[in-house]
Structures are given as structure tokens and as C-alpha cells.
Design a protein around this motif. Structure first.
Motif, PDB file in Angstrom:
ATOM      1  N   CYS A 121       0.847  -1.192   0.000  1.00 41.48           N
ATOM      2  CA  CYS A 121       0.000   0.000   0.000  1.00 41.48           C
ATOM      3  C   CYS A 121       0.885   1.246   0.000  1.00 41.48           C
ATOM      4  O   CYS A 121       0.568   2.241  -0.656  1.00 41.48           O
ATOM      5  CB  CYS A 121      -0.909  -0.011   1.229  1.00 41.48           C
ATOM      6  SG  CYS A 121      -1.768   1.541   1.562  1.00 41.48           S
ATOM      7  N   ILE A 122       2.002   1.155   0.734  1.00 42.60           N
ATOM      8  CA  ILE A 122       2.929   2.281   0.896  1.00 42.60           C
ATOM      9  C   ILE A 122       4.317   1.872   0.418  1.00 42.60           C
ATOM     10  O   ILE A 122       4.752   0.729   0.628  1.00 42.60           O
ATOM     11  CB  ILE A 122       3.008   2.717   2.376  1.00 42.60           C
ATOM     12  CG1 ILE A 122       1.649   3.197   2.870  1.00 42.60           C
ATOM     13  CG2 ILE A 122       4.061   3.814   2.574  1.00 42.60           C
ATOM     14  CD1 ILE A 122       1.165   4.471   2.238  1.00 42.60           C
ATOM     15  N   PHE A 123       5.031   2.820  -0.193  1.00 37.98           N
ATOM     16  CA  PHE A 123       6.401   2.596  -0.636  1.00 37.98           C
ATOM     17  C   PHE A 123       7.322   3.590   0.077  1.00 37.98           C
ATOM     18  O   PHE A 123       6.994   4.774   0.201  1.00 37.98           O
ATOM     19  CB  PHE A 123       6.530   2.791  -2.151  1.00 37.98           C
ATOM     20  CG  PHE A 123       5.768   1.782  -2.967  1.00 37.98           C
ATOM     21  CD1 PHE A 123       6.404   0.668  -3.492  1.00 37.98           C
ATOM     22  CD2 PHE A 123       4.404   1.944  -3.204  1.00 37.98           C
ATOM     23  CE1 PHE A 123       5.701  -0.263  -4.239  1.00 37.98           C
ATOM     24  CE2 PHE A 123       3.691   1.025  -3.955  1.00 37.98           C
ATOM     25  CZ  PHE A 123       4.332  -0.089  -4.479  1.00 37.98           C
ATOM     26  N   VAL A 124       8.485   3.097   0.526  1.00 34.46           N
ATOM     27  CA  VAL A 124       9.479   3.942   1.195  1.00 34.46           C
ATOM     28  C   VAL A 124      10.813   3.789   0.484  1.00 34.46           C
ATOM     29  O   VAL A 124      11.240   2.669   0.169  1.00 34.46           O
ATOM     30  CB  VAL A 124       9.614   3.570   2.689  1.00 34.46           C
ATOM     31  CG1 VAL A 124      10.753   4.358   3.341  1.00 34.46           C
ATOM     32  CG2 VAL A 124       8.311   3.829   3.425  1.00 34.46           C
ATOM     33  N   LEU A 125      11.482   4.899   0.248  1.00 35.24           N
ATOM     34  CA  LEU A 125      12.759   4.888  -0.459  1.00 35.24           C
ATOM     35  C   LEU A 125      13.862   4.305   0.417  1.00 35.24           C
ATOM     36  O   LEU A 125      13.886   4.514   1.627  1.00 35.24           O
ATOM     37  CB  LEU A 125      13.156   6.309  -0.864  1.00 35.24           C
ATOM     38  CG  LEU A 125      12.117   7.167  -1.593  1.00 35.24           C
ATOM     39  CD1 LEU A 125      12.712   8.536  -1.886  1.00 35.24           C
ATOM     40  CD2 LEU A 125      11.669   6.488  -2.878  1.00 35.24           C
ATOM     41  N   SER A 126      14.793   3.615  -0.200  1.00 32.94           N
ATOM     42  CA  SER A 126      15.999   3.187   0.523  1.00 32.94           C
ATOM     43  C   SER A 126      17.062   4.277   0.474  1.00 32.94           C
ATOM     44  O   SER A 126      17.987   4.285   1.283  1.00 32.94           O
ATOM     45  CB  SER A 126      16.551   1.895  -0.087  1.00 32.94           C
ATOM     46  OG  SER A 126      16.933   2.107  -1.442  1.00 32.94           O
ATOM     47  N   THR A 127      16.922   5.204  -0.472  1.00 27.95           N
ATOM     48  CA  THR A 127      17.845   6.326  -0.575  1.00 27.95           C
ATOM     49  C   THR A 127      17.555   7.336   0.525  1.00 27.95           C
ATOM     50  O   THR A 127      16.409   7.715   0.752  1.00 27.95           O
ATOM     51  CB  THR A 127      17.708   7.014  -1.947  1.00 27.95           C
ATOM     52  OG1 THR A 127      17.873   6.043  -2.983  1.00 27.95           O
ATOM     53  CG2 THR A 127      18.745   8.110  -2.103  1.00 27.95           C
ATOM     54  N   ASP A 128      18.586   7.773   1.211  1.00 26.52           N
ATOM     55  CA  ASP A 128      18.455   8.650   2.377  1.00 26.52           C
ATOM     56  C   ASP A 128      17.918  10.030   1.974  1.00 26.52           C
ATOM     57  O   ASP A 128      18.519  10.735   1.160  1.00 26.52           O
ATOM     58  CB  ASP A 128      19.830   8.806   3.044  1.00 26.52           C
ATOM     59  CG  ASP A 128      19.740   9.408   4.430  1.00 26.52           C
ATOM     60  OD1 ASP A 128      18.722  10.028   4.751  1.00 26.52           O
ATOM     61  OD2 ASP A 128      20.718   9.252   5.188  1.00 26.52           O
ATOM     62  N   THR A 129      16.803  10.413   2.560  1.00 21.68           N
ATOM     63  CA  THR A 129      16.200  11.729   2.292  1.00 21.68           C
ATOM     64  C   THR A 129      16.088  12.577   3.560  1.00 21.68           C
ATOM     65  O   THR A 129      15.486  13.649   3.525  1.00 21.68           O
ATOM     66  CB  THR A 129      14.790  11.560   1.695  1.00 21.68           C
ATOM     67  OG1 THR A 129      13.991  10.765   2.587  1.00 21.68           O
ATOM     68  CG2 THR A 129      14.841  10.907   0.332  1.00 21.68           C
ATOM     69  N   LEU A 130      16.663  12.123   4.663  1.00 25.92           N
ATOM     70  CA  LEU A 130      16.493  12.856   5.922  1.00 25.92           C
ATOM     71  C   LEU A 130      17.129  14.229   5.888  1.00 25.92           C
ATOM     72  O   LEU A 130      16.550  15.219   6.330  1.00 25.92           O
ATOM     73  CB  LEU A 130      17.078  12.043   7.088  1.00 25.92           C
ATOM     74  CG  LEU A 130      16.294  10.822   7.567  1.00 25.92           C
ATOM     75  CD1 LEU A 130      16.958  10.229   8.803  1.00 25.92           C
ATOM     76  CD2 LEU A 130      14.841  11.165   7.860  1.00 25.92           C
ATOM     77  N   ASP A 131      18.346  14.323   5.367  1.00 28.71           N
ATOM     78  CA  ASP A 131      19.096  15.578   5.400  1.00 28.71           C
ATOM     79  C   ASP A 131      19.325  16.065   3.976  1.00 28.71           C
ATOM     80  O   ASP A 131      20.056  15.446   3.203  1.00 28.71           O
ATOM     81  CB  ASP A 131      20.434  15.373   6.108  1.00 28.71           C
ATOM     82  CG  ASP A 131      21.146  16.678   6.415  1.00 28.71           C
ATOM     83  OD1 ASP A 131      20.724  17.720   5.881  1.00 28.71           O
ATOM     84  OD2 ASP A 131      22.110  16.664   7.196  1.00 28.71           O
TER      85      ASP A 131
END
Length: 432
Positions: A121-131
Motif C-alpha cells: 500500500c505504501i512505498f518507502v525509499l531506501s535512498t536517504d532523504t532525511l538531510d
């Protein structure tokens, strides 16, 4: 001579007539504008707002190009069978920051995770997007091209992007993540009301690199081992920006500092060029700043004025005082911050001491022990709880899903314990 007197008399009468009739409208119109713009001279504690009600500040983004809602930017059909989360496999050359790696591991080990993107239902990136600070070592370049290569990106549909970046001093361009996130849901820290897409994006807390992945320390006040009367009533220790966004309020905090029960200390001793931009008060402020230890203030204050150290204030059992008129508080969609924080209008800074002193000891005890500690323990003490809360807020938005009322979210034991994934109240009790 008599003629001059008559002309003078006519002139005076004409002037007074114009002043009374014509000037009245001018004065009246000016007063209307003034009444709209001016602030009240006094704020009663009964009228002051502590926090704000759930959803009160939710409104549509002013940026029409990125306006989204669950109905327009989300595919509900992917969630009909189950609420599962797919995490993209990591690229060999990509090494996430320790904080993002904790977040990914929490998802991979969670009940939400699925290795099959068709079930997601949901997809989350493995590439870091925090900073997304270009000067940071954790900044990931070429994000746009990386997104376009993802097999299920589809302009961000059903994707959740976690981010802790709100720009850099002095401008703090909040909306610029240096890539187009399209229809993805932003789970972002330090969001302002004008950038939250109401009912779509989620404001999350700003957590530090040392924040634990799971578990987390209990709140300092949860064991009832603290005195109600503490050394300081209100405290703040932090940076002061000589110019740029956020400088006005912090540059005025020294007016509240009385060296007794209200400690407000700032320093402009930060950044490489602070000496070149320092003002006439920097040296004195730096000297006063060095007199106080932050941890001591944290443990010996009833109330803490803070934003970036918001979680530390909650854990310590301090009541957060928020001097911001635009910050969307973490998880404000479900948490009633009216019961745990004091939201002070930054334009009425000098009234803050009076408002704080007007809080009764019982009110302070209620806010500190009964509210801040429950919220810390249930939703903020670990990255796992922050991620789970984010996902459950999205889960509630799906069609045919029960919506937990404020009581479930804001009272012990909290919504994460009473989720249908575990046990609902009706399943726990069997009626004969």
C-alpha cells in the motif's frame, strides 16, 4: 482690521468644520485599520491558548502546484487487502546515514513490511532523504534521477518520504528539498502551516542521531520522583542569529532573563563568521550563556522554551513553550497539544512571564506528568514509535478504516497499543 478679523474667523470656522466632518471619516477609517492590526495590551490567562486543538491549523498549502489530498494523490485500491509497506532494495553505492538506517531497519522488521511490491500500500525509499542540506555529509546528490529509475515511483504515488531538513540559515527555504517529490506524502520535521498539505502531509518530530531505534528511555517524570517546585520556572538556552529568519524573537529573549526563576540565555558564537557579524550584545550574551549548563536547566525547570529540542523537553517532563506562530506541531492530526504545551504568540513575547506565572501548580503537574510523559512514552521515545505513528495516521485515512478519537490517542495507554493489528477493546472483553 475688522475685515482681517472676519477673514480669520471664517478660516478658523472652515478649518474646524473640515476637521470635524471630513477628518472624522479619515480618523475613523484609520482606527478601523489600527483595530485590525494592533495586538491587545493584556492577555488574560483564561484567554491564552495552550497548544491548539487537533486539526485547527490544518489547511491547504498555498503552493497550488503541489496541492494534494488523499483523494487526488493516493491510490486507495492498493490498500484494499492489507496495509503493507514496501522498502526499496538498497543500491550498492548508497550508504544511508545512521538515522535513516535505523528507520529502514524498523520498517524491515515491522509487521507492516512486505517484500512483494504488488502487496504494498505504501512505498518507502531506501535512498536517504532525511538531510537535504548541500553542506552535509549525508546529502544525497542526483535525487531526481534516482527517483526516475525506481520501478514503482509513478510521480510519488503512495510513497512516503521522511525528511528532517527545513532549510539552512539564514533563509531556511522550507519547501526546497532539491528534488520534485510529486504526489508523495511528506513525513517532515519542522513544517510550517503554509507548507503542510492538509490531510496529506504529516509533521513529525525532529530527532537527533542518538535517538534510539526501538524502546527508548522512559520519561524522567513518570516515576513521580521529582519535586513540583523546581529551581527555574522557565528556561531556554540556544543559538541567537544576528540576522535571518528567526532572529527577531531570539534577539529579544534577553528581556525575559532575570537570573532568578526565568533563565533565557543565547549565544551568537556559532558558525565560521560569527565574529564578523556579531552585534554589540554578543560578548555579554556569550558570557551569560556560559554560566548555565543545558542539562541542569533541563532537569531543574518546570517549563522549557524550545523547538529543536522539543523531544528532550518532553522526556524531561518539561512543559514546552513554543514561541512560533506557524509551526505545525508533530502529529497534530491526532495529538491534542492543548493538553501538553503552551503556545505563546511570538508578537506578545513580553507577556510570556505573566502567562507562565498564572499557571497553577496543579495545572503544571497535570501538563508535566499526565500529558508530556504519556506522549513521550507512546509516540516519541524511539524511531520505531515515530514511524509507527506516522503509518497509523495514514492508515486511518483509508476508506472503511475506524478513526480513533482523541481520547484513544491522547490518554494512556495510547493508540499504538490499542490498534486493531493487536487487540481492540471489543476483542479483549468477552461479554456473556
Amino acid at each position: 482690521m475688522q475685515a482681517k478679523r472676519r477673514y480669520l474667523l471664517v478660516f478658523v470656522v472652515a478649518f474646524l468644520t473640515f476637521w470635524y466632518f471630513g477628518g472624522y471619516h479619515l480618523r475613523h477609517n484609520n482606527e478601523l485599520v489600527f483595530e485590525i492590526e494592533k495586538l491587545s495590551e493584556y492577555v488574560s490567562v483564561n484567554g491564552i491558548e495552550t497548544g491548539y486543538l487537533i486539526g485547527r491549523r490544518e489547511r491547504f498549502s498555498l503552493d497550488e502546484k503541489k496541492h494534494c489530498s488523499m483523494e487526488t494523490c493516493f491510490d486507495f485500491s492498493r490498500c484494499e487487502k492489507d496495509f503493507k509497506v514496501y522498502v526499496y532494495p538498497q543500491e550498492d553505492s548508497s550508504v544511508p546515514s545512521p538515522s535513516y538506517l535505523k528507520l529502514l531497519n524498523v520498517l524491515l522488521e515491522s509487521r507492516y513490511y512486505t517484500a512483494d511490491p504488488k502487496e504494498a500500500c505504501i512505498f518507502v525509499l531506501s535512498t536517504d532523504t532525511l538531510d537535504r542540506d548541500r553542506l552535509s555529509n549525508d546529502y544525497v546528490r542526483n535525487m531526481q534521477s534516482k527517483l526516475q529509475r525506481l520501478p514503482h515511483w509513478n510521480n510519488g504515488l503512495n510513497h512516503v518520504i521522511f525528511n528532517l531538513y527545513s532549510g539552512t540559515w539564514p533563509n531556511y527555504t522550507e519547501s526546497d528539498l532539491d528534488f520534485d517529490y510529486g504526489k508523495a506524502i511528506l513525513a517532515k520535521a519542522s513544517m510550517s502551516d503554509s507548507h503542510v498539505r492538509a490531510g496529506f502531509d504529516i509533521s513529525i518530530p525532529l530527532f537527533l542521531k542518538i535517538h534510539p531505534a526501538k524502546g527508548g528511555e522512559p520519561g524522567s517524570a513518570s516515576a513521580n520522583n521529582f519535586p513540583l517546585e523546581k529551581t527555574y520556572l522557565l528556561a531556554f538556552k540556544g543559538k541567537r542569529y544576528v540576522h535571518g529568519i528567526g532572529s527577531d524573537t531570539r534577539n529579544s529573549l534577553y528581556h525575559l532573563h532575570n537570573r532568578k526563576d526565568i533563565i533565557m540565555v543565547t549565544t551568537c558564537r556559532h558558525g565560521k563568521s560569527w565574529k564578523d557579524m556579531k552585534d554589540e550584545r554578543c560578548d555579554e550574551d556569550n558570557k551569560e550563556y556560559d554560566k548555565y549548563d543545558y542539562e541542569t536547566l533541563l532537569q531543574n525547570s518546570n517549563i522549557l522554551s524550545s523547538s529543536t529540542r522539543f523531544l528532550e523537553a518532553l522526556q524531561a517532563g518539561c512543559i514546552p513553550v513554543l514561541l512560533s506562530n506557524s509551526w505545525s506541531l508533530p502529529f497534530s492530526q491526532v495529538i491534542d497539544w492543548n493538553k501538553a504545551a503552551v503556545w505563546a504568540d511570538e508578537r506578545l513575547l513580553l507577556q510570556v512571564p505573566h502567562v507562565i506565572r498564572s499557571l497553577t501548580p496543579s495545572k503544571i503537574l497535570q501538563l508535566r506528568h499526565c500529558k508530556t510523559q504519556v506522549l513521550w512514552d507512546r509516540y516519541f521515545s524511539s524511531i520505531e514509535k515515530i514511524v509507527y505513528t506516522t503509518l497509523e495516521i495514514i492508515h486511518e485515512r483509508l476508506p472503511k478504516q475506524p478513526i480513533w478519537d482523541g481520547t484513544v490517542w491522547n490518554q494512556f495507554p495510547g493508540a499504538l497499543v490499542t490498534l486493531s493489528t493487536f487487540q481492540t477493546l471489543t476483542k479483549i472483553f468477552h461479554f456473556v
